[in-house]
Write an enzyme that holds these catalytic residues in place. Structure first.
Site, PDB file in Angstrom:
ATOM      1  N   ARG A 110      -9.676 -15.688 -38.904  1.00  8.72           N
ATOM      2  CA  ARG A 110      -9.812 -16.136 -40.287  1.00  8.72           C
ATOM      3  C   ARG A 110      -9.284 -15.065 -41.263  1.00  8.72           C
ATOM      4  O   ARG A 110      -8.622 -15.393 -42.248  1.00  8.72           O
ATOM      5  CB  ARG A 110     -11.280 -16.418 -40.565  1.00  8.72           C
ATOM      6  CG  ARG A 110     -11.548 -17.097 -41.880  1.00  8.72           C
ATOM      7  CD  ARG A 110     -13.033 -17.093 -42.135  1.00  8.72           C
ATOM      8  NE  ARG A 110     -13.711 -18.154 -41.413  1.00  8.72           N
ATOM      9  CZ  ARG A 110     -14.034 -19.321 -41.957  1.00  8.72           C
ATOM     10  NH1 ARG A 110     -13.747 -19.560 -43.205  1.00  8.72           N
ATOM     11  NH2 ARG A 110     -14.660 -20.241 -41.268  1.00  8.72           N
ATOM     12  N   ASP A 122     -16.286 -11.963 -16.783  1.00 10.38           N
ATOM     13  CA  ASP A 122     -17.416 -11.037 -16.702  1.00 10.38           C
ATOM     14  C   ASP A 122     -16.764  -9.703 -16.417  1.00 10.38           C
ATOM     15  O   ASP A 122     -16.292  -9.462 -15.297  1.00 10.38           O
ATOM     16  CB  ASP A 122     -18.361 -11.438 -15.568  1.00 10.38           C
ATOM     17  CG  ASP A 122     -19.585 -10.541 -15.546  1.00 10.38           C
ATOM     18  OD1 ASP A 122     -19.403  -9.313 -15.582  1.00 10.38           O
ATOM     19  OD2 ASP A 122     -20.713 -11.046 -15.513  1.00 10.38           O
ATOM     20  N   HIS A 123     -16.711  -8.836 -17.411  1.00 13.20           N
ATOM     21  CA  HIS A 123     -15.840  -7.668 -17.246  1.00 13.20           C
ATOM     22  C   HIS A 123     -16.310  -6.740 -16.125  1.00 13.20           C
ATOM     23  O   HIS A 123     -15.531  -5.972 -15.594  1.00 13.20           O
ATOM     24  CB  HIS A 123     -15.627  -6.927 -18.574  1.00 13.20           C
ATOM     25  CG  HIS A 123     -16.732  -5.989 -18.959  1.00 13.20           C
ATOM     26  ND1 HIS A 123     -17.865  -6.398 -19.598  1.00 13.20           N
ATOM     27  CD2 HIS A 123     -16.875  -4.658 -18.794  1.00 13.20           C
ATOM     28  CE1 HIS A 123     -18.648  -5.357 -19.811  1.00 13.20           C
ATOM     29  NE2 HIS A 123     -18.077  -4.278 -19.327  1.00 13.20           N
ATOM     30  N   HIS A 173     -23.653  -9.668 -15.690  1.00 13.41           N
ATOM     31  CA  HIS A 173     -23.096  -8.530 -14.944  1.00 13.41           C
ATOM     32  C   HIS A 173     -23.889  -8.195 -13.677  1.00 13.41           C
ATOM     33  O   HIS A 173     -23.335  -8.066 -12.598  1.00 13.41           O
ATOM     34  CB  HIS A 173     -23.053  -7.277 -15.820  1.00 13.41           C
ATOM     35  CG  HIS A 173     -22.324  -7.448 -17.123  1.00 13.41           C
ATOM     36  ND1 HIS A 173     -21.233  -8.262 -17.260  1.00 13.41           N
ATOM     37  CD2 HIS A 173     -22.510  -6.899 -18.358  1.00 13.41           C
ATOM     38  CE1 HIS A 173     -20.790  -8.211 -18.504  1.00 13.41           C
ATOM     39  NE2 HIS A 173     -21.558  -7.400 -19.199  1.00 13.41           N
TER      40      HIS A 173
HETATM   41  C1  BG6 Z   1     -21.345  -5.722 -22.529  1.00 12.95           C
HETATM   42  C2  BG6 Z   1     -22.621  -5.761 -23.309  1.00 12.95           C
HETATM   43  O1  BG6 Z   1     -21.116  -6.934 -21.873  1.00 12.95           O
HETATM   44  O2  BG6 Z   1     -21.412  -4.684 -21.566  1.00 12.95           O
HETATM   45  C3  BG6 Z   1     -22.905  -4.436 -23.969  1.00 12.95           C
HETATM   46  O3  BG6 Z   1     -22.558  -6.774 -24.291  1.00 12.95           O
HETATM   47  C4  BG6 Z   1     -22.859  -3.330 -22.944  1.00 12.95           C
HETATM   48  O4  BG6 Z   1     -24.163  -4.433 -24.634  1.00 12.95           O
HETATM   49  C5  BG6 Z   1     -21.592  -3.394 -22.133  1.00 12.95           C
HETATM   50  O5  BG6 Z   1     -22.930  -2.098 -23.650  1.00 12.95           O
HETATM   51  C6  BG6 Z   1     -21.613  -2.417 -20.995  1.00 12.95           C
HETATM   52  O6  BG6 Z   1     -20.364  -2.393 -20.386  1.00 12.95           O
HETATM   53  P1  BG6 Z   1     -19.821  -1.081 -19.682  1.00 12.95           P
HETATM   54  O7  BG6 Z   1     -18.494  -1.499 -19.133  1.00 12.95           O
HETATM   55  O8  BG6 Z   1     -19.742  -0.022 -20.723  1.00 12.95           O
HETATM   56  O9  BG6 Z   1     -20.827  -0.753 -18.622  1.00 12.95           O
END
Ligand code: BG6
Length: 509
Positions: free
Chosen positions: A47, A183-184, A246
């Site tokens: 936006r 899901d990273h 996660h």
């Molecule tokens: C994210 C959360 O998905 O993962 C955050 O929303 C968190 O709150 C983060 O800090 C942690 O990711 P990583 O890769 O730093 O362990």
């Protein structure tokens, strides 16, 4: 590796933090690693009003702060930035999506993109229901000419019902194989290494079951607080922020059966089997095997740390959990009777994510152990971050007379590798989506099964005013009674430090 077709990445929510900190720096990393196809473009959509050059300037700052190649020569960064474009639309208005379509038509002609588009939804979740519909309205989801894929950021729903509704909605406009639920954690190199450790080493896999494993511990600790995200966090809590996604995803990789081959279908299938075998939580579990906490103010090393309720945009009487720990079981042949423990929290003493496999002790204690660790059994620690690596705690004879045993570390650190470039999770995941490999993304069923598992906990907290919420001082390891979850005499969580080989409650404070 499969050939990468020419294509565009369209980022909705492009003016947000994720684009600046993670997405564009990761795409730049792909560029620096020669992983982008010849014909490539990024289209930012939001936006906020930016011209292409204003947007590029902001993205340049993001690259210089967060990319692996933050010190890349200016000409390299500038030539990458020429592939980035921006348009401002009102994402709630269907007619504005015509602008997206027209812009893509132009970019397609300019860069020969083959009409291949990835749509990345990095927006507030309320837009997840809107954007797919309007893209569909413009015919942008149909794969008649090129491929069309959609990446959905977490949170994927707020509870089981909303996750089911979101799945239904998405599959109205996209086929399941076009949907990439990110899901990273699954993109982290060390999380992927879990499968390799288990299935490429003849030594571990035979022990990886109820006969030899006493219990499994999975931790994702963070030292930061809510960092300006109080508004979001207060309606999420660590359960929705870390556990449902996660940590349960990591648990499936620890517990899954070996797939018959390394193929997305096979791997997803094995992971689903684990989620289907999660033992549903009873009322007794909710009272005994689930602990939530919230950080309170404290002083550490002369520094005052505010409590969660004092954070900006957090309700002053909030009962949102910033710490969570639980014990659960997987009711299948391999894991019958083996407790799994998971915990995560904000404002813990250090930032560490790791998996600890606790093996059963040897059947008789022939030797005297000087530190107790060996009696408790060997531990295999798979460190996700930081100081990525693997550590085996094993018993060794103390040199000299007699047979005293002490616990020693057999450890490997990724940093010992000559070439230890560890790609950002987003770099790997975006590349996989570009190739069309969804192995490391969640299936719709997987998202629903994890919500189904945690839903009784969410309901309990919501409906029972007496459901306990324990305070813990910021920068401590959470509520004291979290140790009581762990079965067995003198058993506690491992208290990890920044360095893989160290542990102990106080090492980081
Ligand atoms: C994210 C959360 O998905 O993962 C955050 O929303 C968190 O709150 C983060 O800090 C942690 O990711 P990583 O890769 O730093 O362990």
């Amino acid at each position: 590796m499969k050939k990468i077709d020419n294509q565009a990445l369209v980022i909705f929510g492009a003016s947000g933090d994720l684009t600046y900190r993670k997405l564009i720096p990761s795409v730049f990393d792909l560029y620096m690693n020669n992983s982008l196809p010849q014909g490539y473009a990024v289209l930012g959509v939001s936006r906020s009003k930016f011209t292409d050059s204003e947007f590029r300037k902001k993205m340049k700052e993001g690259i210089q702060a967060f990319s692996h190649f933050k010190n890349a020569p200016a000409e390299k960064i500038n030539s990458f930035l020429k592939k980035i474009f921006y348009i401002s639309i009102d994402t709630q208005k269907s007619e504005d999506y015509k602008l997206v379509k027209n812009k893509l038509r132009d970019l397609n002609a300019k860069f020969d993109l083959g009409c291949n588009y990835i749509f990345y939804l990095s927006t507030p979740p309320k837009l997840y229901g809107v954007i797919p519909k309007y893209l569909y309205g413009q015919g942008l989801t149909l794969q008649q000419k090129g491929f069309r894929r959609i990446i959905i950021e977490k949170p994927f729903g707020h509870d089981l019902k909303s996750a089911q509704e979101l799945n239904d909605l998405l599959t109205d406009f996209f086929e399941e194989e076009q949907i990439y639920r990110i899901d990273h954690y699954l993109g982290k190199e060390t999380v992927q290494n879990l499968m390799v450790t288990r299935f490429s080493n003849g030594v571990f896999e035979p022990l990886w079951n109820r006969n030899f494993v006493q219990h499994v511990e999975i931790t994702a600790a963070e030292s930061i607080g809510v960092e300006g995200r109080g508004g979001y966090y207060d309606s999420a809590g660590v359960m929705r922020d870390m556990i449902q996604n996660h940590l349960l995803q990591v648990a499936t990789l620890v517990a899954m059966e070996p797939p018959s081959k390394i193929d997305p279908e096979e791997i997803r299938h094995e992971k689903l089997k684990v989620l289907r075998a999660l033992r549903p939580l009873t009322d007794e579990d909710l009272k005994k095997n689930v602990i939530r906490g919230q950080y309170t103010e404290s002083h550490v090393k002369g520094k005052h740390l505010i409590g969660y309720r004092q954070e900006e945009d957090v309700d002053k009487n909030s009962r949102t959990e910033t710490y969570f720990a639980m014990k659960f079981f997987i009711d299948n042949w391999r894991w019958s009777g083996v407790p799994f423990y998971i915990r995560s929290g904000k404002r813990l003493p250090t930032r560490v994510s790791e998996i600890v496999i606790h093996f059963k002790p040897s059947p008789t204690q022939l030797f005297k152990s000087i530190d107790g660790a060996v009696e408790a059994g060997n531990q295999l620690i798979l460190r996700i971050q930081p100081d990525e690596g693997i550590l085996l705690k094993t018993g060794m004879k103390v040199p000299g007379k007699g047979y005293e045993v002490r616990s020693v570390n057999v450890d490997f650190h990724y940093s010992d590798l000559k070439d230890h470039y560890i790609p950002e999770a987003y770099e790997r995941l975006i590349l996989d989506c570009m190739i069309g490999d969804n192995t490391l993304y969640m299936s719709g069923e997987s998202a629903e099964l994890t919500w189904k598992f945690v839903q009784p906990i969410l309901d309990y907290w919501e409906k029972d005013a007496d459901a306990p919420l324990y305070g813990y001082p910021a920068a401590s390891w959470g509520p004291d009674n979290a140790d009581e979850l762990i079965e067995g005499e003198n058993q506690t969580w491992r208290y990890p430090c920044k360095n893989l080989a160290d542990d102990g409650i106080y090492c980081e404070l």
